[in-house]
Design a protein around this motif. Structure first.
Motif, PDB file in Angstrom:
ATOM      1  N   SER A 166       3.140  59.423  28.733  1.00 53.03           N
ATOM      2  CA  SER A 166       3.396  60.457  29.744  1.00 53.03           C
ATOM      3  C   SER A 166       2.341  60.452  30.844  1.00 53.03           C
ATOM      4  O   SER A 166       2.565  61.038  31.912  1.00 53.03           O
ATOM      5  N   TYR A 210      -3.598  69.065  31.644  1.00 50.33           N
ATOM      6  CA  TYR A 210      -2.661  68.262  30.845  1.00 50.33           C
ATOM      7  C   TYR A 210      -3.315  66.971  30.360  1.00 50.33           C
ATOM      8  O   TYR A 210      -3.241  66.632  29.172  1.00 50.33           O
ATOM      9  N   ARG A 239      -3.328  56.734  33.011  1.00 47.62           N
ATOM     10  CA  ARG A 239      -2.934  55.977  31.809  1.00 47.62           C
ATOM     11  C   ARG A 239      -3.986  54.915  31.492  1.00 47.62           C
ATOM     12  O   ARG A 239      -4.409  54.771  30.349  1.00 47.62           O
ATOM     13  N   VAL A 258       3.610  59.342  34.085  1.00 48.00           N
ATOM     14  CA  VAL A 258       4.277  60.395  34.867  1.00 48.00           C
ATOM     15  C   VAL A 258       3.233  61.137  35.704  1.00 48.00           C
ATOM     16  O   VAL A 258       3.467  61.440  36.873  1.00 48.00           O
ATOM     17  N   LEU A 296      10.862  66.265  33.534  1.00 45.17           N
ATOM     18  CA  LEU A 296       9.724  65.371  33.404  1.00 45.17           C
ATOM     19  C   LEU A 296       9.315  65.258  31.936  1.00 45.17           C
ATOM     20  O   LEU A 296       9.178  66.272  31.256  1.00 45.17           O
ATOM     21  N   PRO A 297       9.096  64.053  31.456  1.00 42.65           N
ATOM     22  CA  PRO A 297       8.721  63.866  30.051  1.00 42.65           C
ATOM     23  C   PRO A 297       7.223  64.096  29.813  1.00 42.65           C
ATOM     24  O   PRO A 297       6.475  63.180  29.498  1.00 42.65           O
ATOM     25  N   LEU A 298       6.790  65.335  29.976  1.00 40.51           N
ATOM     26  CA  LEU A 298       5.399  65.684  29.715  1.00 40.51           C
ATOM     27  C   LEU A 298       5.302  66.156  28.269  1.00 40.51           C
ATOM     28  O   LEU A 298       5.375  67.342  27.962  1.00 40.51           O
ATOM     29  N   ASP A 299       5.129  65.188  27.366  1.00 36.57           N
ATOM     30  CA  ASP A 299       5.159  65.453  25.928  1.00 36.57           C
ATOM     31  C   ASP A 299       3.808  65.186  25.262  1.00 36.57           C
ATOM     32  O   ASP A 299       3.728  65.052  24.053  1.00 36.57           O
ATOM     33  N   TYR A 300       2.739  65.120  26.054  1.00 40.32           N
ATOM     34  CA  TYR A 300       1.384  64.884  25.563  1.00 40.32           C
ATOM     35  C   TYR A 300       1.202  63.493  24.952  1.00 40.32           C
ATOM     36  O   TYR A 300       0.261  63.267  24.212  1.00 40.32           O
ATOM     37  N   SER A 301       2.094  62.588  25.271  1.00 44.61           N
ATOM     38  CA  SER A 301       1.951  61.206  24.798  1.00 44.61           C
ATOM     39  C   SER A 301       1.113  60.417  25.800  1.00 44.61           C
ATOM     40  O   SER A 301       0.976  60.806  26.963  1.00 44.61           O
ATOM     41  N   THR A 326       8.263  71.685  33.603  1.00 44.75           N
ATOM     42  CA  THR A 326       9.453  71.124  32.964  1.00 44.75           C
ATOM     43  C   THR A 326      10.634  72.082  32.984  1.00 44.75           C
ATOM     44  O   THR A 326      11.759  71.648  32.735  1.00 44.75           O
ATOM     45  N   VAL A 331       2.839  72.913  31.672  1.00 42.48           N
ATOM     46  CA  VAL A 331       3.943  72.041  31.260  1.00 42.48           C
ATOM     47  C   VAL A 331       5.249  72.842  31.210  1.00 42.48           C
ATOM     48  O   VAL A 331       6.286  72.371  31.679  1.00 42.48           O
TER      49      VAL A 331
END
Length: 143
Positions: free
Chosen positions: A39, A70, A128, A42, A31-36, A26, A22
């Motif tokens: 994400s 990830y 997702r 993405v 890129l919004p790789l925020d572990y949500s 990033t 990540v």
């Protein structure tokens, strides 16, 4: 998942591997790789881009491994999973050395799921959707 002789990190190494991936990705992009869970859309987009861009397994290997780590780390942080080194039977079934164990004991294969998404594409391989329909998740998000 890797080429012959390439080592996939073990269970204890997967969190730092995902974190490093990540940070590298990033650092160059926003890129919004925020572990949500959000994400993971993405991740779907990135895999689709690799496939449509004509990347083969050899060129995409490192990125697919990073994306698999990830996705697994999202399962750890949001669904209560833990990274596990797979036993010999699980390795044969999943063709991977590591996976995640859910709170209910089920074992899942995020590295293989990412590879399948790359290989076949389509909405049925969405990461997702995989998360949202995953059996064995903790009822509430885990930090």
């Amino acid at each position: 998942m890797g080429k012959v002789g390439e080592r996939v990190p073990g269970a204890r190494e997967m969190r730092p591997y995902a974190t490093d991936f990540v940070a590298r990705v990033t650092a160059r992009t926003r890129l919004p790789l925020d572990y949500s869970v959000a994400s993971l859309r993405v991740v779907d987009f990135l895999i689709d881009g690799l496939r449509k861009g004509g990347a083969d397994h050899e060129r995409a290997h490192e990125t697919l491994l990073g994306l698999g780590a990830y996705v697994g780390e999202v399962l750890v942080r949001r669904a209560g999973a833990v990274w596990v080194d797979l036993d010999v039977h699980q390795r044969a079934y999943f063709a991977q050395p590591v996976g995640v164990r859910m709170p209910d004991g089920r074992v899942w294969n995020p590295l293989g799921k990412v590879r399948n998404s790359f290989d076949t594409g389509g909405p049925e391989e969405s990461l997702r959707t995989f998360y949202l329909t995953l059996h064995g998740r903790a009822r509430r998000a885990v930090a």
